[in-house]
Motif scaffolding. Structure first.
Motif, PDB file in Angstrom:
ATOM      1  N   MET A  91     100.043  10.896 101.942  1.00  0.00           N
ATOM      2  CA  MET A  91     101.337  11.911 101.882  1.00  0.00           C
ATOM      3  C   MET A  91     102.236  11.032 101.178  1.00  0.00           C
ATOM      4  SD  MET A  91     102.472  15.021 101.684  1.00  0.00           S
ATOM      5  CE  MET A  91     101.179  15.698 102.667  1.00  0.00           C
ATOM      6  N   LYS A  92     102.742  11.338  99.946  1.00  0.00           N
ATOM      7  CA  LYS A  92     104.201  10.722  99.512  1.00  0.00           C
ATOM      8  C   LYS A  92     105.375  11.347 100.263  1.00  0.00           C
ATOM      9  CE  LYS A  92     102.013   8.482  96.473  1.00  0.00           C
ATOM     10  NZ  LYS A  92     101.698   7.026  96.589  1.00  0.00           N
ATOM     11  N   THR A  93     106.222  10.553 100.558  1.00  0.00           N
ATOM     12  CA  THR A  93     107.276  10.801 101.364  1.00  0.00           C
ATOM     13  C   THR A  93     108.676  10.716 100.612  1.00  0.00           C
ATOM     14  OG1 THR A  93     107.740   8.350 101.777  1.00  0.00           O
ATOM     15  CG2 THR A  93     106.385   9.593 103.330  1.00  0.00           C
ATOM     16  N   ASP A  94     108.890  10.283  99.395  1.00  0.00           N
ATOM     17  CA  ASP A  94     110.053  10.430  98.661  1.00  0.00           C
ATOM     18  C   ASP A  94     109.798  10.704  97.220  1.00  0.00           C
ATOM     19  OD1 ASP A  94     110.293   7.660  97.487  1.00  0.00           O
ATOM     20  OD2 ASP A  94     109.871   7.313  99.377  1.00  0.00           O
ATOM     21  N   ALA A  95     110.876  11.187  96.433  1.00  0.00           N
ATOM     22  CA  ALA A  95     110.863  11.480  95.218  1.00  0.00           C
ATOM     23  C   ALA A  95     110.432  10.315  94.297  1.00  0.00           C
ATOM     24  CB  ALA A  95     112.108  12.177  94.569  1.00  0.00           C
ATOM     25  N   THR A  96     111.025   9.048  94.889  1.00  0.00           N
ATOM     26  CA  THR A  96     110.765   7.719  94.011  1.00  0.00           C
ATOM     27  C   THR A  96     109.196   7.477  93.955  1.00  0.00           C
ATOM     28  OG1 THR A  96     111.342   6.485  95.888  1.00  0.00           O
ATOM     29  CG2 THR A  96     113.144   7.043  94.336  1.00  0.00           C
ATOM     30  N   SER A  97     108.660   7.695  95.047  1.00  0.00           N
ATOM     31  CA  SER A  97     107.059   7.360  94.779  1.00  0.00           C
ATOM     32  C   SER A  97     106.106   8.387  94.478  1.00  0.00           C
ATOM     33  CB  SER A  97     106.714   6.939  96.391  1.00  0.00           C
ATOM     34  OG  SER A  97     106.897   7.919  97.407  1.00  0.00           O
ATOM     35  N   GLN A 156     107.148  16.105 103.058  1.00  0.00           N
ATOM     36  CA  GLN A 156     108.503  15.399 103.467  1.00  0.00           C
ATOM     37  C   GLN A 156     109.497  15.600 102.360  1.00  0.00           C
ATOM     38  OE1 GLN A 156     107.772  11.895 105.908  1.00  0.00           O
ATOM     39  NE2 GLN A 156     105.652  12.462 106.089  1.00  0.00           N
ATOM     40  N   ASP A 157     108.950  15.313 100.952  1.00  0.00           N
ATOM     41  CA  ASP A 157     109.640  15.402  99.844  1.00  0.00           C
ATOM     42  C   ASP A 157     110.794  16.645  99.843  1.00  0.00           C
ATOM     43  OD1 ASP A 157     109.893  14.065  96.904  1.00  0.00           O
ATOM     44  OD2 ASP A 157     110.425  15.975  96.730  1.00  0.00           O
ATOM     45  N   ARG A 158     111.933  16.603  99.688  1.00  0.00           N
ATOM     46  CA  ARG A 158     112.544  17.724  99.799  1.00  0.00           C
ATOM     47  C   ARG A 158     112.676  18.672  98.398  1.00  0.00           C
ATOM     48  NH1 ARG A 158     119.508  17.825 100.514  1.00  0.00           N
ATOM     49  NH2 ARG A 158     119.853  20.129 100.285  1.00  0.00           N
ATOM     50  N   ALA A 159     112.472  17.956  97.410  1.00  0.00           N
ATOM     51  CA  ALA A 159     112.254  18.870  96.181  1.00  0.00           C
ATOM     52  C   ALA A 159     111.147  19.511  96.096  1.00  0.00           C
ATOM     53  CB  ALA A 159     112.590  17.901  94.952  1.00  0.00           C
ATOM     54  N   LEU A 160     109.992  18.988  96.525  1.00  0.00           N
ATOM     55  CA  LEU A 160     108.548  19.614  96.753  1.00  0.00           C
ATOM     56  C   LEU A 160     108.591  20.512  97.476  1.00  0.00           C
ATOM     57  CD1 LEU A 160     106.204  16.562  96.117  1.00  0.00           C
ATOM     58  CD2 LEU A 160     106.981  18.131  94.286  1.00  0.00           C
ATOM     59  N   GLY A 161     109.278  20.424  99.006  1.00  0.00           N
ATOM     60  CA  GLY A 161     109.536  21.160 100.055  1.00  0.00           C
ATOM     61  C   GLY A 161     110.048  22.568  99.550  1.00  0.00           C
ATOM     62  N   ALA A 190     114.807  22.528  86.744  1.00  0.00           N
ATOM     63  CA  ALA A 190     113.817  21.331  87.428  1.00  0.00           C
ATOM     64  C   ALA A 190     114.350  19.960  87.553  1.00  0.00           C
ATOM     65  CB  ALA A 190     112.551  21.209  86.657  1.00  0.00           C
ATOM     66  N   HIS A 191     114.986  19.372  86.541  1.00  0.00           N
ATOM     67  CA  HIS A 191     115.567  18.279  86.726  1.00  0.00           C
ATOM     68  C   HIS A 191     116.671  17.993  87.236  1.00  0.00           C
ATOM     69  CE1 HIS A 191     118.727  19.170  83.593  1.00  0.00           C
ATOM     70  NE2 HIS A 191     119.346  18.291  83.802  1.00  0.00           N
ATOM     71  N   ARG A 192     117.585  19.018  87.429  1.00  0.00           N
ATOM     72  CA  ARG A 192     118.539  18.846  88.367  1.00  0.00           C
ATOM     73  C   ARG A 192     118.336  18.950  89.815  1.00  0.00           C
ATOM     74  NH1 ARG A 192     120.085  23.041  84.629  1.00  0.00           N
ATOM     75  NH2 ARG A 192     121.816  22.402  83.107  1.00  0.00           N
ATOM     76  N   SER A 208     116.363  15.368  90.134  1.00  0.00           N
ATOM     77  CA  SER A 208     117.455  14.190  90.193  1.00  0.00           C
ATOM     78  C   SER A 208     118.457  14.198  91.223  1.00  0.00           C
ATOM     79  CB  SER A 208     118.264  14.399  88.805  1.00  0.00           C
ATOM     80  OG  SER A 208     119.225  15.562  88.812  1.00  0.00           O
ATOM     81  N   ALA A 209     118.923  15.208  91.769  1.00  0.00           N
ATOM     82  CA  ALA A 209     119.663  15.300  93.044  1.00  0.00           C
ATOM     83  C   ALA A 209     119.247  14.636  94.048  1.00  0.00           C
ATOM     84  CB  ALA A 209     119.789  16.648  93.483  1.00  0.00           C
ATOM     85  N   ALA A 210     117.730  14.676  94.354  1.00  0.00           N
ATOM     86  CA  ALA A 210     117.150  13.922  95.285  1.00  0.00           C
ATOM     87  C   ALA A 210     117.005  12.421  95.080  1.00  0.00           C
ATOM     88  CB  ALA A 210     115.667  14.418  95.389  1.00  0.00           C
ATOM     89  N   MET A 211     116.986  12.125  93.672  1.00  0.00           N
ATOM     90  CA  MET A 211     116.673  10.988  93.247  1.00  0.00           C
ATOM     91  C   MET A 211     118.100  10.108  93.360  1.00  0.00           C
ATOM     92  SD  MET A 211     113.718  11.251  90.369  1.00  0.00           S
ATOM     93  CE  MET A 211     113.456   9.402  90.206  1.00  0.00           C
ATOM     94  N   ILE A 212     119.226  10.958  92.982  1.00  0.00           N
ATOM     95  CA  ILE A 212     120.418  10.441  93.211  1.00  0.00           C
ATOM     96  C   ILE A 212     120.740   9.942  94.746  1.00  0.00           C
ATOM     97  CG2 ILE A 212     123.004  10.863  93.141  1.00  0.00           C
ATOM     98  CD1 ILE A 212     122.173  12.382  90.404  1.00  0.00           C
ATOM     99  N   ALA A 213     120.425  11.109  95.563  1.00  0.00           N
ATOM    100  CA  ALA A 213     120.565  10.512  97.122  1.00  0.00           C
ATOM    101  C   ALA A 213     119.853   9.245  97.594  1.00  0.00           C
ATOM    102  CB  ALA A 213     119.947  11.949  97.731  1.00  0.00           C
ATOM    103  N   GLU A 214     118.831   9.117  96.891  1.00  0.00           N
ATOM    104  CA  GLU A 214     117.834   7.775  97.385  1.00  0.00           C
ATOM    105  C   GLU A 214     118.321   6.572  96.545  1.00  0.00           C
ATOM    106  OE1 GLU A 214     113.834   9.039  96.264  1.00  0.00           O
ATOM    107  OE2 GLU A 214     114.106  10.751  97.405  1.00  0.00           O
TER     108      GLU A 214
END
Length: 206
Positions: free
Chosen positions: A1-7, A66-71, A97-99, A102-108
């Motif tokens: 399971m991937k845990t964040d948008a960057t992975s 666990q990924d917020r955007a996917l959730g 979709a990009h917004r 990108s919000a999740a990736m900015i937070a990371e």
């Protein structure tokens, strides 16, 4: 399971396909929005959160990524009043979709939004700075490496291909064939993205 948008697959699509090497959205097609929504759906399917029933995409019960955007995407699918096909979800989720991603990736700390957008002569608009250059380079290498046959790498190349973004080193048709063999959900999502891109291009013809 991937845990964040960057992975994740959708994170890789954002870095390697949706943004160019200056953090801008390329102007070579409306298919990028469909590709990004397709990448989110594909990520959920590869991780077992989505499957198909009678031609519709259906969310599995219980588990939550666990990924917020996917959730958030999975919640929308679960709360839908009626079942929808992959094509319907690709179109629906492509809006903004990009917004969301990108919000999740900015937070990371992977991206930072630029303070203003500057229209350029080439038709490109500057939107983000990529702070994690190593992550982007890894995604680009994965996209172009014919030797990388991991599910996410194959999915990334197949989605990039149907969106009209092509890199050397990997056969587009081979990636698409491999992805379609991963299961009916993946096959339907890829077909949906390809159809949406084609219809979008058709409607833009003079």
């Amino acid at each position: 399971m991937k845990t964040d948008a960057t992975s994740s697959l959708c994170g890789d699509f954002m870095l390697a396909v949706y943004l160019d090497n200056r953090g801008r959205v390329p102007g070579y097609g409306t298919g990028l929005g469909f590709g990004l929504s397709g990448a989110m759906l594909m990520e959920l399917a590869l991780d077992g959160f989505l499957h198909t029933v009678d031609g519709y995409l259906v969310a599995a019960d219980g588990a939550q990524p666990q990924d917020r955007a996917l959730g958030e995407v999975l919640v929308r699918i679960r709360s839908s009043r009626k079942p929808r096909t992959a094509s319907e979800w690709v179109r629906t989720l492509s809006i903004g979709a990009h917004r969301r991603l990108s919000a999740a990736m900015i937070a990371e700390g992977v991206l930072v939004r630029t303070p203003r957008r500057l229209p350029l002569a080439t038709g490109l608009a500057r939107r983000y700075d990529v702070l994690d250059g190593e992550r982007r380079e890894a995604a680009v290498r994965s996209l172009g490496s014919a030797a990388d046959s991991s599910e996410r790498s194959v999915a990334l190349a197949a989605l990039a291909g149907v969106c009209g973004a092509v890199w050397g080193g990997r056969e587009r048709g081979g990636s698409e064939a491999m992805l379609r063999s991963m299961g009916p959900a993946c096959a339907q999502i890829l077909t949906a993205v390809a159809t949406c891109v084609w219809l979008g291009a058709l409607s833009s013809w003079p």
